[in-house]
Design an enzyme around this catalytic site. Sequence first.
Site, short mmCIF file in Angstrom:
data_model
loop_
_atom_site.label_atom_id
_atom_site.label_comp_id
_atom_site.label_asym_id
_atom_site.label_seq_id
_atom_site.Cartn_x
_atom_site.Cartn_y
_atom_site.Cartn_z
N LEU A 1 33.73 58.42 58.13
CA LEU A 1 34.72 57.45 57.24
C LEU A 1 34.43 58.06 55.60
O LEU A 1 33.80 58.75 55.36
CB LEU A 1 33.77 56.19 57.31
CG LEU A 1 34.38 55.16 58.63
CD1 LEU A 1 33.32 54.29 59.04
CD2 LEU A 1 35.69 55.11 58.76
N HIS B 1 30.05 55.10 54.36
CA HIS B 1 28.94 55.62 55.14
C HIS B 1 27.89 54.84 55.43
O HIS B 1 27.48 54.65 56.80
CB HIS B 1 28.55 57.05 54.44
CG HIS B 1 29.57 58.02 54.55
ND1 HIS B 1 29.37 59.45 53.84
CD2 HIS B 1 30.74 58.24 55.46
CE1 HIS B 1 30.50 60.09 54.20
NE2 HIS B 1 31.09 59.57 55.13
N LYS C 1 28.55 63.95 55.11
CA LYS C 1 28.13 63.92 53.82
C LYS C 1 29.23 63.66 52.69
O LYS C 1 30.45 63.76 53.02
CB LYS C 1 27.76 65.54 53.47
CG LYS C 1 28.84 66.53 53.76
CD LYS C 1 29.98 66.63 52.58
CE LYS C 1 31.04 67.21 52.85
NZ LYS C 1 32.21 67.06 52.00
N ARG D 1 39.82 62.49 47.66
CA ARG D 1 39.06 63.38 47.03
C ARG D 1 39.04 63.00 45.62
O ARG D 1 38.20 63.35 44.56
CB ARG D 1 38.93 64.71 47.51
CG ARG D 1 38.59 64.77 48.75
CD ARG D 1 38.99 66.72 49.37
NE ARG D 1 38.07 66.57 50.38
CZ ARG D 1 38.80 66.50 51.60
NH1 ARG D 1 39.88 65.84 51.65
NH2 ARG D 1 38.23 66.78 52.84
#
Length: 332
Positions: free
Chosen positions: A74, A79, A97, A163
Amino acid sequence: MKKVTWGVLSTAKIGREKVIPAMQKGQWSQVGAIASRSLDAAQKVATELGIPKAYGSYEELLADPEIEAIYNPLPNDQHVPWTLAAARAGKHVLCEKPFSMNAQEAEQLREVAGQVHIMEAFMVRFHPQWQRARELVRSGALGELRTVQAFFSYFNRQSDNIRNRADVGGGALYDIGCYAIVAGRFLFEAEPLRVITLIDRDPEFQTDRTTSAMLDFGGGRRLDFTVSTQSVPFQRVQAIGTKQRLELVIPFNAPLGGTTDLLLDDGSQIGGVSARRETLPACDMYTLQGDAFSQAVRGETPLPYGLDDAICNMRIIDALFKSDQSGQWEQV
């Protein structure tokens, strides 16, 4: 030994294209279910990848008694909440990560420590290329390891890409800087004492688009790295000792099912033309990661990396962000 049955939270691209197909090839792993907030999306991916069950909510997946372990890809800000929910449901968790948004958030998982296995998904640590590199360091082939240098970059300015969203943990340090940090910790087999960083932020997204840092491991040992989300795609890791230099070629996105290379150079000729190439066998590091975790679930081997390891990585990231604000060295 019966394979461990996995469930996957979300239809994230990394799961669809890399992790799920790799784990389906594992000797110890099988994917039994996938969940999405959209049942149609979950069913579509389940059909494409041959996954037996699809759920229209994460809660339904966690309630499935046949699911033993969860893969959590996810968004970064989800997380910890869903890893904690899965652990409370008695499921072991392999979490992508970066593990959390900060170390304090990751500490919440102390509540379930010891009840289930929890590991941060740095698949590179299971790749033969990385294993061989550490073997060479341990053997003394490099002499005394003094410096690890890493560079990792790609170019992405898509405004709708996760991102590039600061609110959910986007940016270079979270997304790929964590790999550089792990490279230093893996090869030095130690933790940094202090860090300093320089960050350039995107004026629109407010994410760090280029981050450079130095991590002091004590005893003259240091990790230097630069990561960028807005530079030409490139990646390298170098380990430089008193006798030889070791270079990992394509260290982070090694070709799945392909061979990889290490370069060793004693500096006897300028330009590295004296480098000796060592080719490592073909593998899929995601398969190796899934099987290593599944073997730990079955009690065949110890869990190689646990919650403490993940929290330590987040403490380093916290210190790097703090250094950006202070302009000074910060203790980890």
